[in-house]
Write an enzyme that holds these catalytic residues in place. Structure first.
Site, short mmCIF file in Angstrom:
data_model
loop_
_atom_site.label_atom_id
_atom_site.label_comp_id
_atom_site.label_asym_id
_atom_site.label_seq_id
_atom_site.Cartn_x
_atom_site.Cartn_y
_atom_site.Cartn_z
N SER A 159 -45.70 -114.93 -17.98
CA SER A 159 -45.12 -113.86 -19.65
C SER A 159 -43.36 -113.57 -19.29
O SER A 159 -43.48 -113.80 -18.02
CB SER A 159 -46.31 -112.43 -18.62
N TYR A 185 -46.69 -106.72 -10.86
CA TYR A 185 -47.31 -107.75 -12.56
C TYR A 185 -46.39 -108.75 -12.53
O TYR A 185 -46.18 -109.56 -12.20
CB TYR A 185 -47.60 -106.98 -13.66
#
Length: 327
Positions: A159, A185
């Site tokens: 990501s 994350y």
């Protein structure tokens, strides 16, 4: 040190869909595993690979839920797998290896995002454990099947969230620093990109190549369930009526657009002989120069990857640490 990260001018872009990038590619006789292949972009990836002729296996923590989600994709094989349970990973891999099949495509699409602080049974922070360590162990256990394919590709769904954090080797599990959901994350997504770099280095002699991808921002897949509507609106991903904003030029994509780069990396002949690259918008992302980093971070539409996410030395260090953590 960094990877080359040279775009190939694929002819596709931010608006391309998975169906478009696989057009003309026949996967008959190929075997694919797609983690997370029963929801969001994973489901679309599994469907597209199946429709192109591949034999598709979808591992799932909840097989019944997965079968229900895949009811319109007949013939997909569903097996149990919990990425937070090392014994479950081993059992899944052993069953697949016992079938004697080669593994041509492995798409590591399952993931979680911005969760509250939670630890698995080993004490590992769950975003790092799920997004990286579980997939790391899965690849290691499935290695004989990847080699047997004589031309396998592993796709690690990363990501642009890697920009939130590199890998903190001194405190991977937030035992000494304050826990921040997006920092955790970001660490896991950087790990996904670094994993592809070192996996490709180790696998290229056996013709096992690896790529990492940024699919875009797709908020209606369940991944954003820990984010409030206010946060999503503030980031321009949701309108005032609670509907997802679609703007591929700003990486705000539909599910078919979000799955496109994974499918392109898994199947495109344009990537023959290449590997270790971080990709987005169905092409290899350019490396962001150090002097351009501030401008890149400020511009959500600009493709690119930061050096620490594709650094071979950091990738090799992460591999060694991951081997110890997964025993």
């Amino acid at each position: 040190m960094t990877t080359a990260q040279q775009p190939v001018r694929s002819g596709f872009g931010a608006t391309s869909t998975a169906e478009e990038v696989i057009k003309g590619i026949d996967l008959t006789g190929k075997v694919a595993i797609v983690t997370g292949g029963y929801s969001g972009i994973g489901l679309e990836t599994a469907r597209i690979l199946h429709d192109a002729g591949a034999e598709v296996v979808v591992p799932a923590r909840d097989p019944e839920r997965a079968r229900a989600a895949l009811k319109d994709v007949p013939g997909v094989e569903v097996e149990h797998l919990d990425l937070l349970d090392p014994a479950s990973i081993d059992a899944f891999a052993e069953k697949f290896l016992a079938s004697g099949r080669p593994l041509h495509i492995l798409v590591n699409s399952a993931g979680i995002m911005a969760t509250p602080l939670t630890r698995d049974a080993r004490g590992y922070e769950v975003q790092f454990a799920t997004n990286h360590l579980g997939h790391f162990q899965l690849v290691e256990r499935l290695w004989p099947a990847l080699v047997a394919a004589h031309g396998a590709r592993v796709v690690s769904v990363s990501s642009r969230g890697f920009r939130f954090a590199g890998v903190d080797f001194d405190d991977l599990n937030f035992e000494h620093r304050p826990y921040e959901p997006f920092v955790a994350y970001g660490q896991s997504k950087t790990a996904n990109a670094l994993f592809a770099v070192e996996l490709d280095r180790r696998g290229r002699a056996e013709d096992v190549r690896a790529f990492s991808v940024h699919p875009g921002t797709i908020i209606d897949t369940g991944l954003a369930k820990h984010l409030s509507d206010d946060v999503l609106r503030a980031n321009g991903a949701m309108d005032e009526e609670g509907r997802p904003v679609r703007d591929p030029d700003r990486q705000l994509k539909t599910v078919p657009q979000g799955a496109a780069t994974s499918v392109w990396c898994a199947t495109s002949p344009q990537l023959d002989g290449r590997g270790g690259d971080y990709c987005e918008n169905c092409d290899i992302s350019p490396l962001v120069a150090a002097e351009d980093e501030d401008a890149w971070r400020a511009g959500a539409a600009t493709p690119g990857v930061l050096g620490y996410a594709v650094d071979p030395e950091l990738a090799a260090r992460l591999w060694e640490v991951s081997e110890r953590l997964t025993a």
